[in-house]
Design a protein around this motif. Sequence first.
Motif, PDB file in Angstrom:
ATOM      1  N   GLY A 120      38.352  33.654  48.831  1.00  0.00           N
ATOM      2  CA  GLY A 120      37.026  33.760  48.219  1.00  0.00           C
ATOM      3  C   GLY A 120      37.214  33.823  46.713  1.00  0.00           C
ATOM      4  O   GLY A 120      38.323  34.092  46.224  1.00  0.00           O
ATOM      5  N   SER A 121      36.144  33.577  45.957  1.00  0.00           N
ATOM      6  CA  SER A 121      36.312  33.631  44.502  1.00  0.00           C
ATOM      7  C   SER A 121      36.515  35.076  44.042  1.00  0.00           C
ATOM      8  O   SER A 121      37.132  35.335  43.013  1.00  0.00           O
ATOM      9  N   GLN A 122      36.048  36.039  44.843  1.00  0.00           N
ATOM     10  CA  GLN A 122      36.201  37.458  44.483  1.00  0.00           C
ATOM     11  C   GLN A 122      37.678  37.819  44.287  1.00  0.00           C
ATOM     12  O   GLN A 122      38.036  38.523  43.345  1.00  0.00           O
ATOM     13  N   LEU A 125      38.893  36.364  41.017  1.00  0.00           N
ATOM     14  CA  LEU A 125      38.371  37.105  39.858  1.00  0.00           C
ATOM     15  C   LEU A 125      39.098  38.434  39.702  1.00  0.00           C
ATOM     16  O   LEU A 125      39.494  38.819  38.599  1.00  0.00           O
ATOM     17  N   TYR A 146      26.907  40.740  38.036  1.00  0.00           N
ATOM     18  CA  TYR A 146      27.342  40.877  39.432  1.00  0.00           C
ATOM     19  C   TYR A 146      28.060  42.217  39.654  1.00  0.00           C
ATOM     20  O   TYR A 146      29.033  42.530  38.950  1.00  0.00           O
ATOM     21  N   TYR A 199      33.144  37.181  30.105  1.00  0.00           N
ATOM     22  CA  TYR A 199      32.875  36.862  31.511  1.00  0.00           C
ATOM     23  C   TYR A 199      31.425  36.393  31.632  1.00  0.00           C
ATOM     24  O   TYR A 199      30.517  37.006  31.070  1.00  0.00           O
ATOM     25  N   ASN A 206      23.816  36.156  39.333  1.00  0.00           N
ATOM     26  CA  ASN A 206      23.543  37.227  40.263  1.00  0.00           C
ATOM     27  C   ASN A 206      23.524  38.508  39.433  1.00  0.00           C
ATOM     28  O   ASN A 206      24.559  38.888  38.914  1.00  0.00           O
ATOM     29  N   ASP A 234      32.547  32.387  36.111  1.00  0.00           N
ATOM     30  CA  ASP A 234      32.390  32.729  37.532  1.00  0.00           C
ATOM     31  C   ASP A 234      31.171  31.946  38.044  1.00  0.00           C
ATOM     32  O   ASP A 234      30.033  32.316  37.770  1.00  0.00           O
ATOM     33  N   PRO A 236      29.856  30.745  41.375  1.00  0.00           N
ATOM     34  CA  PRO A 236      29.690  30.499  42.812  1.00  0.00           C
ATOM     35  C   PRO A 236      28.377  29.793  43.155  1.00  0.00           C
ATOM     36  O   PRO A 236      28.207  29.315  44.267  1.00  0.00           O
ATOM     37  N   SER A 264      33.620  28.716  44.429  1.00  0.00           N
ATOM     38  CA  SER A 264      33.489  29.326  45.750  1.00  0.00           C
ATOM     39  C   SER A 264      32.897  28.325  46.737  1.00  0.00           C
ATOM     40  O   SER A 264      31.999  27.566  46.390  1.00  0.00           O
ATOM     41  N   SER A 266      31.671  29.710  49.418  1.00  0.00           N
ATOM     42  CA  SER A 266      30.927  30.672  50.237  1.00  0.00           C
ATOM     43  C   SER A 266      29.481  30.271  50.470  1.00  0.00           C
ATOM     44  O   SER A 266      28.927  30.565  51.517  1.00  0.00           O
ATOM     45  N   LYS A 267      28.848  29.634  49.510  1.00  0.00           N
ATOM     46  CA  LYS A 267      27.422  29.343  49.673  1.00  0.00           C
ATOM     47  C   LYS A 267      27.183  27.981  50.325  1.00  0.00           C
ATOM     48  O   LYS A 267      26.067  27.705  50.750  1.00  0.00           O
TER      49      LYS A 267
END
Length: 429
Positions: A120-122, A125, A146, A199, A206, A234, A236, A264, A266-267
């Motif tokens: 995941g991008s988390q 990061l 975020y 950042y 978000n 970042d 996503p 990401s 994820s979406k």
Amino acid sequence: MNYRRFLTATSLARTCSPIRALGETGTDKLVKAPKSVISLAAGSPNPRMFPFKTAIITMEDGTTIQFGEEIMKRALQYSQTAGIPELLSWLKQLQVKLHNPPTVHYPPSQGQMDICVTIGSQDGLCKVFEMIVNPGDNILLNEPTYGGTLQVLKPLGCNIISVASDEHGMVPDSLREILSKWKPEDSKNPKKNTPKFLYTIPNGNNPTGNSLTSDRKKEIYELARIYDFLIIEDDPYYFLQFNKSWAPTFLSMDVDGRVIRADSFSKVLSSGLRVGFLTGPRPLIQRVVLHTEVSALHPSTFNQLMVSQLLHQWGQEGFLVHVHRVIDFYRSQRDAALAAADRWLSGLAEWHIPTAGMFLWIKIKGISDVRELIEEKAIKKEILLLPGNGFYNNSSAPSPYVRVSFSSASPEQMDVAFKILAQLIKESL
Ligand code: PMP
């Protein structure tokens, strides 16, 4: 660029595992070894002892991804730390098509574009922040931001400098003003503690749903050059941009090799598969890879193969067709959320129209802190929303904002929820 000056002592001390370098876990040397080689080196388990044999994954359109016995053996086995080669090469071509960063053609030591797969991008990061931040370092971001980023940064003990933002994202003049307390040459003197990085969530932030304009990105990049800081992009919600022409990314303008971009899937493919990727200058990406080597060995081979097989089957064009289908869905969800907000919350609250992502950031008028309204009253009425407080460095400060996600509720449910929210606001005034 002098990358060393950005790295923590821990990151600088990381070295490649001698065992993995030899191919202990099925990496390059073992994979490429001719059949005649007898390997007593590998510490990988014997796949004949794994209970899974084959898999067929059926796609929405009826096509399948097939994991025959051989590919299944690979899917269940250890693999390369940076990611499996066929996924990495697909991702590289995607980044060149979408962003075409100048760094693609640079020599490796001078910030050549590099990519690694992350959980995941988390995960990417988190490793990037841990690679760079020492306690007391100055870093730049725009609040609200975020919560997952604040959760990594706050325990690292850095000094978070908040840059003002509006409905078009971070305001460059505010950034310029903050930076004016330093001189450009101060970045060469560690005692001056110039900001190490900025950042930003450039699309569908978000929680605000705001997106940075192209002109602002250019101004911010120029300031990064003058004061020599890195940009952590970042993004996503890049693949959830509602407008037809997508703004150029920081990566696309990165002539210096100072941008680390977190992408990401994820979406658009799956959030549970945990497949994201980092793109940035090779000297920094390789530090992240060394971190993964000790934290996870590598992202899941099975998940990467599943994504890679799909992307190869689709090709770039097929992937982008899918992305546009996803965008159409989220655009209509956004429009439903906006229609419900217009119907029930006009006069009671304010918001901007999000141009990407899945969030509407609503400011409730006449209520200085929404926590009680959201955490007690709304829950009793069976509606769940997020109070804005958690998106600030100081999460105990009052906030009149509420984050509404329009990703999953139906238009009818959003309508009901906003009707109830409107009643609760009126009762609280
Ligand atoms: N950055 C932002 C701004 C996010 O909103 C999220 C997830 N909601 C992430 C990173 C992490 O996403 P991933 O699932 O790729 O780890």
